[in-house]
Write a protein that holds these residues in place. Structure first.
Motif, mmCIF file in Angstrom:
data_model
loop_
_atom_site.group_PDB
_atom_site.id
_atom_site.type_symbol
_atom_site.label_atom_id
_atom_site.label_comp_id
_atom_site.label_asym_id
_atom_site.label_seq_id
_atom_site.Cartn_x
_atom_site.Cartn_y
_atom_site.Cartn_z
ATOM 1 N N CYS A 21 7.707 -8.034 -15.060
ATOM 2 C CA CYS A 21 9.131 -7.661 -15.028
ATOM 3 C C CYS A 21 9.813 -8.085 -13.733
ATOM 4 O O CYS A 21 11.014 -7.884 -13.577
ATOM 5 C CB CYS A 21 9.289 -6.157 -15.240
ATOM 6 N N LEU A 22 9.065 -8.663 -12.796
ATOM 7 C CA LEU A 22 9.599 -9.215 -11.546
ATOM 8 C C LEU A 22 10.095 -8.173 -10.544
ATOM 9 O O LEU A 22 10.613 -8.530 -9.489
ATOM 10 C CB LEU A 22 10.718 -10.245 -11.818
ATOM 11 N N THR A 23 9.950 -6.886 -10.868
ATOM 12 C CA THR A 23 10.323 -5.840 -9.915
ATOM 13 C C THR A 23 9.361 -5.874 -8.730
ATOM 14 O O THR A 23 8.154 -6.026 -8.916
ATOM 15 C CB THR A 23 10.222 -4.452 -10.589
ATOM 16 N N GLU A 24 9.907 -5.752 -7.533
ATOM 17 C CA GLU A 24 9.039 -5.677 -6.348
ATOM 18 C C GLU A 24 8.173 -4.422 -6.424
ATOM 19 O O GLU A 24 8.682 -3.332 -6.698
ATOM 20 C CB GLU A 24 9.906 -5.608 -5.084
ATOM 21 N N CYS A 25 6.897 -4.582 -6.230
ATOM 22 C CA CYS A 25 6.032 -3.412 -6.289
ATOM 23 C C CYS A 25 4.806 -3.640 -5.407
ATOM 24 O O CYS A 25 4.524 -4.760 -4.987
ATOM 25 C CB CYS A 25 5.603 -3.126 -7.727
ATOM 26 N N ALA A 26 4.117 -2.562 -5.121
ATOM 27 C CA ALA A 26 2.941 -2.642 -4.261
ATOM 28 C C ALA A 26 1.739 -2.055 -4.985
ATOM 29 O O ALA A 26 1.858 -1.048 -5.672
ATOM 30 C CB ALA A 26 3.190 -1.882 -2.965
ATOM 31 N N ALA A 27 0.596 -2.713 -4.866
ATOM 32 C CA ALA A 27 -0.644 -2.207 -5.450
ATOM 33 C C ALA A 27 -1.589 -1.842 -4.305
ATOM 34 O O ALA A 27 -2.182 -2.716 -3.675
ATOM 35 C CB ALA A 27 -1.278 -3.270 -6.354
ATOM 36 N N PRO A 28 -1.691 -0.548 -3.999
ATOM 37 C CA PRO A 28 -2.541 -0.136 -2.876
ATOM 38 C C PRO A 28 -4.019 -0.352 -3.177
ATOM 39 O O PRO A 28 -4.427 -0.319 -4.340
ATOM 40 C CB PRO A 28 -2.250 1.369 -2.739
ATOM 41 N N PHE A 29 -4.784 -0.586 -2.138
ATOM 42 C CA PHE A 29 -6.231 -0.721 -2.317
ATOM 43 C C PHE A 29 -6.951 0.037 -1.213
ATOM 44 O O PHE A 29 -6.384 0.313 -0.144
ATOM 45 C CB PHE A 29 -6.658 -2.195 -2.330
ATOM 46 N N ASP A 30 -8.178 0.403 -1.504
ATOM 47 C CA ASP A 30 -9.060 1.041 -0.523
ATOM 48 C C ASP A 30 -10.469 0.557 -0.855
ATOM 49 O O ASP A 30 -11.078 1.025 -1.802
ATOM 50 C CB ASP A 30 -8.951 2.567 -0.623
#
Ligand SMILES: [Zn+2]
Ligand SMILES: [Zn+2]
Length: 193
Positions: free
Chosen positions: A70-79
């Protein structure tokens, strides 16, 4: 100056606590590979084991950028939980020579990821970058069930149906609907009511 370069002189008997945050772009060791990383934090402890060093800890941060659908800016957190073993380059050559094979390397590298260092410094940026590249998700999505954009009007289908489907079933654009037959994956995924 790379904050992930550790001076081994500072590693005491009880090990060295590491807690370093670096801007993601500073980590990129390969040109042209853009992971869209914000700040990456490396936390853990570095311990001396004979002539080797073992780092155990976590890498945290987030991959950021536009959603693939959908091209929305988003963040995928990781640990990521990590364990890396560092072996001095010269010692490694000697051990391999004395053993007459690579048995030694194999059992040491069984669980831990193994790296080589030279001199009195050890660069955590190498395994950090490797980890981030290996674990980078193949798809960057704002959420697992993102509905993406309407192939006809470009509306964000996460906001609700755009109404294209109904129109195209009537006397709408025949050209586009026959194109949709060729690419069924591009059809809006919502089931017909
Ligand atoms: Zn999305
Ligand atoms: Zn539409």
């Amino acid at each position: 100056m790379n904050a992930l370069v550790i001076s081994l002189i500072s590693v005491g008997r009880k090990g060295l606590a590491v807690d370093v945050a670096v801007p993601g772009p500073d980590l990129a060791l390969e040109d042209g590979l853009e992971l869209g990383l914000g700040e990456v934090r490396v936390r853990g402890s570095l311990d001396a084991i004979d002539t080797e060093y073992l780092f155990r800890g976590h890498i945290t941060g987030a991959y950021a950028g536009p959603c693939d659908r959908c091209l929305t800016e988003c963040a995928a957190p990781f640990d990521y939980e990590v364990a890396w073993l560092f072996e001095e380059a010269e010692a490694r050559r000697e051990v391999a020579g004395a053993a007459g094979g690579d048995d030694v390397e194999i059992d040491a590298a069984d669980d831990d990821r193994m790296f080589v260092f030279e001199g009195n410094e050890l660069n955590l940026a190498v395994p950090v970058w490797e980890e981030l590249v290996l674990q980078a998700p193949s798809k960057h999505l704002c959420r697992d069930d993102c509905r993406g954009l309407c192939a006809h009007c470009g509306a964000d289908l996460n906001q609700g149906p755009c109404g294209c489907k109904r129109r195209n079933n009537g006397d709408g654009n025949k050209g586009l609907s026959s194109l949709a037959d060729l690419f069924p994956d591009l059809r809006p995924s919502s089931p017909e009511e």
